[in-house]
Structures are given as structure tokens and as C-alpha cells.
Motif scaffolding. Sequence first.
Motif, PDB file in Angstrom:
ATOM      1  N   LEU A  55       0.859  -1.166   0.000  1.00  0.00           N
ATOM      2  CA  LEU A  55       0.000   0.000   0.000  1.00  0.00           C
ATOM      3  C   LEU A  55       0.899   1.221   0.000  1.00  0.00           C
ATOM      4  CD1 LEU A  55      -2.491  -1.109   2.796  1.00  0.00           C
ATOM      5  CD2 LEU A  55      -2.848  -1.223   0.319  1.00  0.00           C
ATOM      6  N   THR A  56       0.587   2.198  -0.821  1.00  0.00           N
ATOM      7  CA  THR A  56       1.300   3.470  -0.807  1.00  0.00           C
ATOM      8  C   THR A  56       0.431   4.472  -0.069  1.00  0.00           C
ATOM      9  OG1 THR A  56       2.341   3.047  -2.952  1.00  0.00           O
ATOM     10  CG2 THR A  56       2.281   5.316  -2.208  1.00  0.00           C
ATOM     11  N   PHE A  57       0.983   5.113   0.949  1.00  0.00           N
ATOM     12  CA  PHE A  57       0.281   6.155   1.685  1.00  0.00           C
ATOM     13  C   PHE A  57       0.905   7.498   1.327  1.00  0.00           C
ATOM     14  CE2 PHE A  57       0.033   2.467   4.672  1.00  0.00           C
ATOM     15  CZ  PHE A  57      -1.315   2.225   4.502  1.00  0.00           C
ATOM     16  N   ASN A  58       0.061   8.462   1.020  1.00  0.00           N
ATOM     17  CA  ASN A  58       0.481   9.833   0.733  1.00  0.00           C
ATOM     18  C   ASN A  58      -0.290  10.741   1.675  1.00  0.00           C
ATOM     19  OD1 ASN A  58       1.961   9.389  -1.992  1.00  0.00           O
ATOM     20  ND2 ASN A  58       0.029   8.302  -2.204  1.00  0.00           N
ATOM     21  N   ASP A  59       0.407  11.611   2.417  1.00  0.00           N
ATOM     22  CA  ASP A  59      -0.240  12.358   3.505  1.00  0.00           C
ATOM     23  C   ASP A  59      -0.728  13.758   3.120  1.00  0.00           C
ATOM     24  OD1 ASP A  59       2.113  13.834   3.401  1.00  0.00           O
ATOM     25  OD2 ASP A  59       2.655  13.466   5.500  1.00  0.00           O
ATOM     26  N   ASP A  60      -1.275  13.908   1.916  1.00  0.00           N
ATOM     27  CA  ASP A  60      -1.740  15.228   1.492  1.00  0.00           C
ATOM     28  C   ASP A  60      -3.253  15.311   1.299  1.00  0.00           C
ATOM     29  OD1 ASP A  60      -1.358  13.502  -0.727  1.00  0.00           O
ATOM     30  OD2 ASP A  60      -1.247  15.200  -2.099  1.00  0.00           O
ATOM     31  N   ALA A  61      -4.012  14.520   2.055  1.00  0.00           N
ATOM     32  CA  ALA A  61      -5.474  14.562   1.938  1.00  0.00           C
ATOM     33  C   ALA A  61      -5.990  15.936   2.333  1.00  0.00           C
ATOM     34  CB  ALA A  61      -6.106  13.491   2.817  1.00  0.00           C
ATOM     35  N   ASP A  62      -6.892  16.468   1.532  1.00  0.00           N
ATOM     36  CA  ASP A  62      -7.463  17.786   1.835  1.00  0.00           C
ATOM     37  C   ASP A  62      -8.990  17.771   1.792  1.00  0.00           C
ATOM     38  OD1 ASP A  62      -7.992  17.646  -0.867  1.00  0.00           O
ATOM     39  OD2 ASP A  62      -6.893  19.457  -1.399  1.00  0.00           O
ATOM     40  N   SER A  63      -9.577  16.578   1.915  1.00  0.00           N
ATOM     41  CA  SER A  63     -11.032  16.467   1.929  1.00  0.00           C
ATOM     42  C   SER A  63     -11.439  15.225   2.713  1.00  0.00           C
ATOM     43  CB  SER A  63     -11.591  16.384   0.502  1.00  0.00           C
ATOM     44  OG  SER A  63     -11.187  15.175  -0.105  1.00  0.00           O
ATOM     45  N   ALA A  64     -12.722  15.133   3.004  1.00  0.00           N
ATOM     46  CA  ALA A  64     -13.261  13.960   3.690  1.00  0.00           C
ATOM     47  C   ALA A  64     -13.285  12.779   2.725  1.00  0.00           C
ATOM     48  CB  ALA A  64     -14.664  14.261   4.183  1.00  0.00           C
ATOM     49  N   PRO A  65     -13.270  11.559   3.249  1.00  0.00           N
ATOM     50  CA  PRO A  65     -13.358  10.391   2.364  1.00  0.00           C
ATOM     51  C   PRO A  65     -14.750  10.268   1.758  1.00  0.00           C
ATOM     52  CG  PRO A  65     -13.464   9.694   4.645  1.00  0.00           C
ATOM     53  CD  PRO A  65     -13.177  11.168   4.653  1.00  0.00           C
TER      54      PRO A  65
END
Length: 139
Positions: A55-65
Motif C-alpha cells: 500500500l502506498t500512503f500519501n499524507d496530502d489529503a485535503d477532503s473527507a473520504p
Amino acid sequence: MIRLEHINIVIADIPTSLKFYKAAFPEWKVRDSGQSEWFGVTRNWCHFGDDTSYLTFNDDADSAPRDHHGHQAGISHLGFESSDIEALQVRLAEAGFKPHSFGNDNPYRHNVYYYDPDGIEVEFVQYFSDDISKRNSTV
């Protein structure tokens, strides 16, 4: 032959997500990590898995799932097969995670569903038959 090699997921915080996924996949490890830029935004990334899948995780989420009770386009959940679903549930409970639902009663499989720290639904299934027609049955 085609097989799934990796899933790239945008999340809020890598250490928080790793707590969930390390409990679910104790045999996996952080393969690599670093920092990159994605369309003008700097983000950290992490590859978590074994030698062939991750799994690749990228920590730039800017919205709800995605709303799991809605009808938006996107992935509904990730599904993983487990050889010992009871042990998996114990590990996740010890890490502070509770399932949100279970699959229908079926003599050939058990399913349990969790939301990871970023609200991504993850299904775990254990099969109790090698017969594909029984595994896929809706009994």
C-alpha cells in the motif's frame, strides 16, 4: 497473468494509518518512504507491504473520504483475505480499532468491516472452503 501490485491511497497522517495497517498486516513492513511533490503540494509517502504487494500512503489529503452510505464514484472498500480472521480482530482491537459491521452468516466465509483512521472501509474475509462455488455462494 495480471495481479494487483499496489494500491495508492491519499490519507491525512502516515503514522496514524500505519497503526491500523500494522495491526492488520503484522508480517508487512515499511519498504520505503520519502517526500515528493504532487501538483504543487509537498507530501510524505510510504510504501507498506511485503516483497510483492504494498500500500502506498500519501499524507496530502485535503477532503473527507467518500460517503460510504452515498453513491459517489470511487472505491467503496478494500478487501483482503485473511487465514485467521479471529486473530486479526484481536490485533486490531488491541490497537484500538473496532469493526463497524460483519458480513452475512455464511458457512463458507466470515467477513468483518472496519474504517481505517482516514475513513476508508477495509473488509477482511476468511474462507472455510477451497471450493470456489462455495466461497462465492450467497447461502
